[in-house]
Design a protein around this motif. Sequence first.
Motif, PDB file in Angstrom:
ATOM      1  N   THR A 162       0.848  -1.186   0.000  1.00 23.20           N
ATOM      2  CA  THR A 162       0.000   0.000   0.000  1.00 23.20           C
ATOM      3  C   THR A 162       0.886   1.239   0.000  1.00 23.20           C
ATOM      4  OG1 THR A 162      -1.734  -1.138   1.218  1.00 23.20           O
ATOM      5  CG2 THR A 162      -1.770   1.265   1.287  1.00 23.20           C
ATOM      6  N   GLN A 163       0.581   2.191  -0.849  1.00 15.91           N
ATOM      7  CA  GLN A 163       1.351   3.425  -0.873  1.00 15.91           C
ATOM      8  C   GLN A 163       0.536   4.535  -0.228  1.00 15.91           C
ATOM      9  OE1 GLN A 163       3.333   4.323  -4.542  1.00 15.91           O
ATOM     10  NE2 GLN A 163       3.917   2.208  -4.860  1.00 15.91           N
ATOM     11  N   ILE A 164       1.164   5.250   0.689  1.00 18.11           N
ATOM     12  CA  ILE A 164       0.538   6.358   1.407  1.00 18.11           C
ATOM     13  C   ILE A 164       1.430   7.575   1.227  1.00 18.11           C
ATOM     14  CG2 ILE A 164      -0.256   7.213   3.637  1.00 18.11           C
ATOM     15  CD1 ILE A 164      -0.491   4.249   4.506  1.00 18.11           C
ATOM     16  N   VAL A 165       0.868   8.652   0.661  1.00 17.37           N
ATOM     17  CA  VAL A 165       1.665   9.849   0.380  1.00 17.37           C
ATOM     18  C   VAL A 165       0.910  11.076   0.896  1.00 17.37           C
ATOM     19  CG1 VAL A 165       2.735  11.243  -1.427  1.00 17.37           C
ATOM     20  CG2 VAL A 165       2.634   8.756  -1.679  1.00 17.37           C
ATOM     21  N   PRO A 166       1.572  11.906   1.724  1.00 21.16           N
ATOM     22  CA  PRO A 166       0.925  13.148   2.165  1.00 21.16           C
ATOM     23  C   PRO A 166       1.094  14.242   1.115  1.00 21.16           C
ATOM     24  CG  PRO A 166       3.052  12.921   3.224  1.00 21.16           C
ATOM     25  CD  PRO A 166       2.859  11.684   2.379  1.00 21.16           C
ATOM     26  N   ASP A 167       0.086  15.110   1.000  1.00 21.98           N
ATOM     27  CA  ASP A 167       0.229  16.261   0.105  1.00 21.98           C
ATOM     28  C   ASP A 167       0.664  17.478   0.918  1.00 21.98           C
ATOM     29  OD1 ASP A 167      -2.091  17.343   1.269  1.00 21.98           O
ATOM     30  OD2 ASP A 167      -3.367  16.813  -0.423  1.00 21.98           O
ATOM     31  N   ALA A 168       0.800  18.619   0.264  1.00 18.90           N
ATOM     32  CA  ALA A 168       1.301  19.832   0.927  1.00 18.90           C
ATOM     33  C   ALA A 168       0.363  20.339   2.021  1.00 18.90           C
ATOM     34  CB  ALA A 168       1.535  20.932  -0.109  1.00 18.90           C
ATOM     35  N   TYR A 181      -3.605  12.759   3.427  1.00 18.75           N
ATOM     36  CA  TYR A 181      -2.951  11.539   2.977  1.00 18.75           C
ATOM     37  C   TYR A 181      -3.742  10.939   1.827  1.00 18.75           C
ATOM     38  CZ  TYR A 181      -0.129  11.819   7.154  1.00 18.75           C
ATOM     39  OH  TYR A 181       0.739  12.233   8.113  1.00 18.75           O
ATOM     40  N   TRP A 182      -3.026  10.470   0.825  1.00 20.78           N
ATOM     41  CA  TRP A 182      -3.593   9.777  -0.332  1.00 20.78           C
ATOM     42  C   TRP A 182      -3.099   8.342  -0.245  1.00 20.78           C
ATOM     43  CZ3 TRP A 182      -6.418  12.435  -4.241  1.00 20.78           C
ATOM     44  CH2 TRP A 182      -6.519  13.816  -4.030  1.00 20.78           C
ATOM     45  N   ILE A 183      -4.024   7.366  -0.349  1.00 16.16           N
ATOM     46  CA  ILE A 183      -3.702   5.977  -0.062  1.00 16.16           C
ATOM     47  C   ILE A 183      -4.235   5.079  -1.180  1.00 16.16           C
ATOM     48  CG2 ILE A 183      -3.982   4.106   1.623  1.00 16.16           C
ATOM     49  CD1 ILE A 183      -4.734   6.413   3.660  1.00 16.16           C
ATOM     50  N   THR A 184      -3.350   4.218  -1.735  1.00 16.76           N
ATOM     51  CA  THR A 184      -3.819   3.250  -2.729  1.00 16.76           C
ATOM     52  C   THR A 184      -4.678   2.211  -2.025  1.00 16.76           C
ATOM     53  OG1 THR A 184      -1.825   1.876  -2.497  1.00 16.76           O
ATOM     54  CG2 THR A 184      -1.819   3.529  -4.251  1.00 16.76           C
ATOM     55  N   TYR A 185      -5.755   1.806  -2.691  1.00 12.55           N
ATOM     56  CA  TYR A 185      -6.713   0.869  -2.119  1.00 12.55           C
ATOM     57  C   TYR A 185      -7.456   0.220  -3.276  1.00 12.55           C
ATOM     58  CZ  TYR A 185      -9.753  -0.879   1.570  1.00 12.55           C
ATOM     59  OH  TYR A 185     -10.411  -1.684   2.450  1.00 12.55           O
ATOM     60  N   PRO A 186      -7.894  -1.034  -3.143  1.00 13.43           N
ATOM     61  CA  PRO A 186      -8.573  -1.658  -4.289  1.00 13.43           C
ATOM     62  C   PRO A 186      -9.726  -0.811  -4.833  1.00 13.43           C
ATOM     63  CG  PRO A 186      -8.143  -3.281  -2.588  1.00 13.43           C
ATOM     64  CD  PRO A 186      -7.785  -1.940  -2.009  1.00 13.43           C
ATOM     65  N   LEU A 206      -8.016   6.315  -1.447  1.00 18.40           N
ATOM     66  CA  LEU A 206      -8.547   6.889  -0.216  1.00 18.40           C
ATOM     67  C   LEU A 206      -7.873   8.226   0.050  1.00 18.40           C
ATOM     68  CD1 LEU A 206      -8.502   3.758   2.141  1.00 18.40           C
ATOM     69  CD2 LEU A 206     -10.395   4.619   0.753  1.00 18.40           C
ATOM     70  N   ARG A 207      -8.618   9.127   0.679  1.00 21.71           N
ATOM     71  CA  ARG A 207      -8.070  10.426   1.099  1.00 21.71           C
ATOM     72  C   ARG A 207      -8.379  10.580   2.583  1.00 21.71           C
ATOM     73  NH1 ARG A 207      -9.768  15.213  -2.155  1.00 21.71           N
ATOM     74  NH2 ARG A 207     -11.457  14.981  -0.746  1.00 21.71           N
ATOM     75  N   MET A 208      -7.395  11.034   3.357  1.00 19.26           N
ATOM     76  CA  MET A 208      -7.571  11.099   4.795  1.00 19.26           C
ATOM     77  C   MET A 208      -6.902  12.348   5.369  1.00 19.26           C
ATOM     78  SD  MET A 208      -6.528   8.129   7.548  1.00 19.26           S
ATOM     79  CE  MET A 208      -4.785   8.277   7.256  1.00 19.26           C
ATOM     80  N   LEU A 209      -7.573  12.964   6.331  1.00 16.78           N
ATOM     81  CA  LEU A 209      -6.997  14.105   7.040  1.00 16.78           C
ATOM     82  C   LEU A 209      -5.964  13.603   8.051  1.00 16.78           C
ATOM     83  CD1 LEU A 209     -10.240  16.193   7.701  1.00 16.78           C
ATOM     84  CD2 LEU A 209      -8.459  16.616   5.985  1.00 16.78           C
ATOM     85  N   PRO A 210      -5.071  14.477   8.514  1.00 15.10           N
ATOM     86  CA  PRO A 210      -4.050  14.050   9.472  1.00 15.10           C
ATOM     87  C   PRO A 210      -4.619  13.444  10.761  1.00 15.10           C
ATOM     88  CG  PRO A 210      -3.488  16.195   8.585  1.00 15.10           C
ATOM     89  CD  PRO A 210      -4.868  15.859   8.093  1.00 15.10           C
ATOM     90  N   ASP A 211      -5.836  13.817  11.140  1.00 15.14           N
ATOM     91  CA  ASP A 211      -6.424  13.265  12.368  1.00 15.14           C
ATOM     92  C   ASP A 211      -7.098  11.908  12.143  1.00 15.14           C
ATOM     93  OD1 ASP A 211      -8.831  13.806  11.085  1.00 15.14           O
ATOM     94  OD2 ASP A 211      -9.513  15.276  12.561  1.00 15.14           O
ATOM     95  N   GLY A 212      -7.018  11.366  10.916  1.00 16.77           N
ATOM     96  CA  GLY A 212      -7.601  10.065  10.607  1.00 16.77           C
ATOM     97  C   GLY A 212      -8.991  10.121  10.012  1.00 16.77           C
ATOM     98  N   SER A 228      -5.908   0.747  -7.866  1.00 12.45           N
ATOM     99  CA  SER A 228      -4.770   1.650  -7.682  1.00 12.45           C
ATOM    100  C   SER A 228      -3.573   0.877  -7.151  1.00 12.45           C
ATOM    101  CB  SER A 228      -5.131   2.800  -6.746  1.00 12.45           C
ATOM    102  OG  SER A 228      -5.449   2.331  -5.458  1.00 12.45           O
ATOM    103  N   LYS A 229      -2.388   1.169  -7.677  1.00 11.91           N
ATOM    104  CA  LYS A 229      -1.173   0.472  -7.271  1.00 11.91           C
ATOM    105  C   LYS A 229      -0.086   1.419  -6.784  1.00 11.91           C
ATOM    106  CE  LYS A 229      -1.012  -3.225  -7.097  1.00 11.91           C
ATOM    107  NZ  LYS A 229      -1.527  -4.012  -5.964  1.00 11.91           N
ATOM    108  N   GLY A 230       0.188   2.490  -7.509  1.00 15.27           N
ATOM    109  CA  GLY A 230       1.241   3.420  -7.124  1.00 15.27           C
ATOM    110  C   GLY A 230       0.732   4.837  -7.224  1.00 15.27           C
ATOM    111  N   LEU A 231       1.299   5.730  -6.408  1.00  7.43           N
ATOM    112  CA  LEU A 231       0.895   7.130  -6.517  1.00  7.43           C
ATOM    113  C   LEU A 231       2.011   8.046  -6.049  1.00  7.43           C
ATOM    114  CD1 LEU A 231      -0.024   8.545  -3.549  1.00  7.43           C
ATOM    115  CD2 LEU A 231      -1.892   6.971  -3.837  1.00  7.43           C
ATOM    116  N   ASN A 232       1.931   9.260  -6.536  1.00  6.93           N
ATOM    117  CA  ASN A 232       2.842  10.316  -6.107  1.00  6.93           C
ATOM    118  C   ASN A 232       2.158  11.645  -6.381  1.00  6.93           C
ATOM    119  OD1 ASN A 232       5.131  11.768  -5.256  1.00  6.93           O
ATOM    120  ND2 ASN A 232       6.476  10.188  -6.068  1.00  6.93           N
ATOM    121  N   ILE A 233       2.645  12.672  -5.717  1.00  9.03           N
ATOM    122  CA  ILE A 233       2.019  13.987  -5.805  1.00  9.03           C
ATOM    123  C   ILE A 233       3.038  14.994  -6.312  1.00  9.03           C
ATOM    124  CG2 ILE A 233       0.822  15.793  -4.515  1.00  9.03           C
ATOM    125  CD1 ILE A 233       0.014  13.556  -2.518  1.00  9.03           C
ATOM    126  N   ALA A 234       2.665  15.723  -7.361  1.00  6.90           N
ATOM    127  CA  ALA A 234       3.529  16.745  -7.939  1.00  6.90           C
ATOM    128  C   ALA A 234       3.495  18.010  -7.090  1.00  6.90           C
ATOM    129  CB  ALA A 234       3.078  17.047  -9.366  1.00  6.90           C
TER     130      ALA A 234
END
Length: 174
Positions: free
Chosen positions: A14-20, A24-29, A33-39, A53-59
């Motif tokens: 699972t890839q989890i990447v925070p944006d600016a 958090y953006w999370i790969t999931y079948p 998923l999108r999540m705030l810092p508090d969950g 979804s398999k891989g992700l990154n944020i520009a």
Amino acid sequence: DTVVPKNGSLGIRTQIVPDATGRYWITYPKKVLRMLPDGTLLPSVQLLPGHESKGLNIAADGTVYVTTRGFIPVAGPLYALAPDGQILWTNSSATSHFTGIYPEFVVTTANGQLWLGGGTHGHCGCELTFPLLVGVDPVTGAALTDIPIIGWGQLVAGSSGTLDGTVWSYVGAM
């Protein structure tokens, strides 16, 4: 849709990447998923039918790039998502360069470059995989260049972009 469905789980790939903004953006079948810092879960991004979804990154501009696979482990289209979760475009031009498997890694660099990385069976039709990087137009998703890496294996530890725009990758055996 702010509830994690019961038909999937977060795992080692699972890839989890925070944006600016700290989301958090999370790969999931079948979605991202999108999540705030508090969950707190935000509305998910539903992918088109048959895509996982398999891989992700944020520009740097906040665009989220997501690689997908189809029902069998073959490459699905690359997605570009707006910071609010809207799908900007999908394109299979770059992901189609990966045959018999799908690109797992998405790399964005500080100077705006977009790259996909992973293993491919190539044009030989054989089962041996070799590592491949594909440069992608970040505006359209069209493939710009292929960089096959000499040797067998695939990009297993991922790839990353540096501040000067250099892309680094690690090649290993699966």
